[in-house]
Scaffold this active site. Structure first.
Site, PDB file in Angstrom:
ATOM      1  N   LYS A  70      39.564  36.893  47.418  1.00 28.02           N
ATOM      2  CA  LYS A  70      40.788  37.679  47.178  1.00 28.02           C
ATOM      3  C   LYS A  70      41.201  38.410  48.443  1.00 28.02           C
ATOM      4  O   LYS A  70      40.373  38.709  49.297  1.00 28.02           O
ATOM      5  CB  LYS A  70      40.522  38.706  46.075  1.00 28.02           C
ATOM      6  CG  LYS A  70      40.856  38.214  44.677  1.00 28.02           C
ATOM      7  CD  LYS A  70      40.879  39.413  43.734  1.00 28.02           C
ATOM      8  CE  LYS A  70      41.244  39.044  42.313  1.00 28.02           C
ATOM      9  NZ  LYS A  70      41.148  40.218  41.432  1.00 28.02           N
ATOM     10  N   SER A 112      46.381  49.342  39.139  1.00 24.21           N
ATOM     11  CA  SER A 112      46.350  49.323  40.612  1.00 24.21           C
ATOM     12  C   SER A 112      47.485  48.466  41.153  1.00 24.21           C
ATOM     13  O   SER A 112      48.102  48.808  42.165  1.00 24.21           O
ATOM     14  CB  SER A 112      45.017  48.755  41.108  1.00 24.21           C
ATOM     15  OG  SER A 112      43.957  49.554  40.686  1.00 24.21           O
ATOM     16  N   HIS A 128      41.418  55.029  36.145  1.00 20.94           N
ATOM     17  CA  HIS A 128      40.013  54.702  36.415  1.00 20.94           C
ATOM     18  C   HIS A 128      39.166  55.984  36.434  1.00 20.94           C
ATOM     19  O   HIS A 128      38.088  56.031  35.849  1.00 20.94           O
ATOM     20  CB  HIS A 128      39.859  54.058  37.803  1.00 20.94           C
ATOM     21  CG  HIS A 128      40.463  52.704  37.969  1.00 20.94           C
ATOM     22  ND1 HIS A 128      41.314  52.396  39.003  1.00 20.94           N
ATOM     23  CD2 HIS A 128      40.328  51.562  37.245  1.00 20.94           C
ATOM     24  CE1 HIS A 128      41.669  51.126  38.923  1.00 20.94           C
ATOM     25  NE2 HIS A 128      41.100  50.597  37.857  1.00 20.94           N
ATOM     26  N   ARG A 136      43.374  49.489  27.983  1.00 20.27           N
ATOM     27  CA  ARG A 136      44.697  50.115  27.880  1.00 20.27           C
ATOM     28  C   ARG A 136      45.445  49.609  26.661  1.00 20.27           C
ATOM     29  O   ARG A 136      45.992  50.362  25.893  1.00 20.27           O
ATOM     30  CB  ARG A 136      45.526  49.806  29.135  1.00 20.27           C
ATOM     31  CG  ARG A 136      45.124  50.609  30.339  1.00 20.27           C
ATOM     32  CD  ARG A 136      45.722  50.062  31.591  1.00 20.27           C
ATOM     33  NE  ARG A 136      45.300  48.688  31.804  1.00 20.27           N
ATOM     34  CZ  ARG A 136      45.458  48.021  32.923  1.00 20.27           C
ATOM     35  NH1 ARG A 136      46.072  48.567  33.942  1.00 20.27           N
ATOM     36  NH2 ARG A 136      45.030  46.788  33.037  1.00 20.27           N
TER      37      ARG A 136
HETATM   38  O1  PNS Z   1      39.220  45.665  38.136  1.00 20.89           O
HETATM   39  P1  PNS Z   1      39.025  44.263  37.656  1.00 20.89           P
HETATM   40  O2  PNS Z   1      39.599  43.312  38.667  1.00 20.89           O
HETATM   41  O3  PNS Z   1      39.526  44.027  36.270  1.00 20.89           O
HETATM   42  O4  PNS Z   1      37.443  44.032  37.600  1.00 20.89           O
HETATM   43  C1  PNS Z   1      36.934  42.770  37.317  1.00 20.89           C
HETATM   44  C2  PNS Z   1      35.425  42.701  37.588  1.00 20.89           C
HETATM   45  C3  PNS Z   1      35.070  43.169  38.990  1.00 20.89           C
HETATM   46  C4  PNS Z   1      34.698  43.572  36.587  1.00 20.89           C
HETATM   47  C5  PNS Z   1      35.018  41.217  37.382  1.00 20.89           C
HETATM   48  O5  PNS Z   1      35.865  40.409  38.126  1.00 20.89           O
HETATM   49  C6  PNS Z   1      33.570  40.923  37.796  1.00 20.89           C
HETATM   50  O6  PNS Z   1      32.656  41.374  37.161  1.00 20.89           O
HETATM   51  N1  PNS Z   1      33.406  40.137  38.873  1.00 20.89           N
HETATM   52  C7  PNS Z   1      32.124  39.795  39.420  1.00 20.89           C
HETATM   53  C8  PNS Z   1      31.831  38.313  39.245  1.00 20.89           C
HETATM   54  C9  PNS Z   1      31.321  38.011  37.856  1.00 20.89           C
HETATM   55  O7  PNS Z   1      30.317  38.539  37.414  1.00 20.89           O
HETATM   56  N2  PNS Z   1      32.055  37.147  37.157  1.00 20.89           N
HETATM   57  C10 PNS Z   1      31.761  36.783  35.789  1.00 20.89           C
HETATM   58  C11 PNS Z   1      32.293  37.860  34.846  1.00 20.89           C
HETATM   59  S1  PNS Z   1      32.414  37.249  33.270  1.00 20.89           S
END
Ligand code: PNS
Length: 161
Positions: free
Chosen positions: A42, A128, A18, A91
């Site tokens: 979560k 993570s 990250h 990745r």
């Molecule tokens: O590190 P991650 O878990 O891959 O990150 C995912 C993240 C935080 C980018 C995604 O879950 C997110 O944007 N969540 C916020 C809710 C949202 O906007 N959902 C619709 C996305 S299409």
């Protein structure tokens, strides 16, 4: 007004992979906002306050990086911060399917663009969830995460055995 990019994620916890993306994004944008998702549905290992604090410490040398928690839709947070660009690391092909779906949803919701940066090859295996697993079983993750994260993992789960 300069260009602001968002680097969003759960960061439970932040890894060197990250950090590499955040640092490289900072070379191309005036400001990078690291947006840390607070998701009540979560059960993360680290609270959002802990994740934000580790990220702040790990990015303290980077002059144009801010770290902030957010909840709700990422596109709403992007609007709030005046950002129309999301930067994410890719990745492998396995990331792509999930990421392209989110990128297209975000663009259809608000026109926000997602730019992908390829993860540095030395961090391509890193996640993570794997860091948490290795730390939980007493493995040494000190070469994979910033020092502050290795310390907090050791406090929470016990150090390497
Ligand atoms: O590190 P991650 O878990 O891959 O990150 C995912 C993240 C935080 C980018 C995604 O879950 C997110 O944007 N969540 C916020 C809710 C949202 O906007 N959902 C619709 C996305 S299409």
């Amino acid at each position: 007004m300069g260009l602001t990019a968002l680097c969003p994620g759960t960061f439970d916890p932040v890894t060197n992979g990250h950090l590499d993306i955040i640092e490289r994004a900072g070379r191309h944008f005036d400001t990078v906002v690291v947006a840390v998702l607070e998701n009540p549905a979560k059960q993360p290992l680290f609270s959002v306050e802990e994740r934000v604090s580790m990220l702040k410490e790990a990015t303290s040398e980077l002059g144009n990086v801010e770290v902030d928690p957010f909840s709700g839709l990422l596109v709403d947070y992007a609007r709030l911060r005046g950002s129309s660009v999301i930067v994410k690391g890719l990745r492998a092909v396995t990331d792509f399917e999930y990421e392209i779906q989110m990128a297209q949803m975000n663009r259809s919701l608000s026109g926000v663009e997602t730019l992908f940066m390829t993860t540095a090859p030395n961090w391509s295996f890193l996640s993570s969830s794997l860091v948490r697993e290795v730390a939980r079983y007493g493995g040494d993750v000190s070469g994979l995460v910033p020092a502050v994260v290795a310390e907090r993992l050791a406090e929470k789960l016990g150090g390497p055995r």
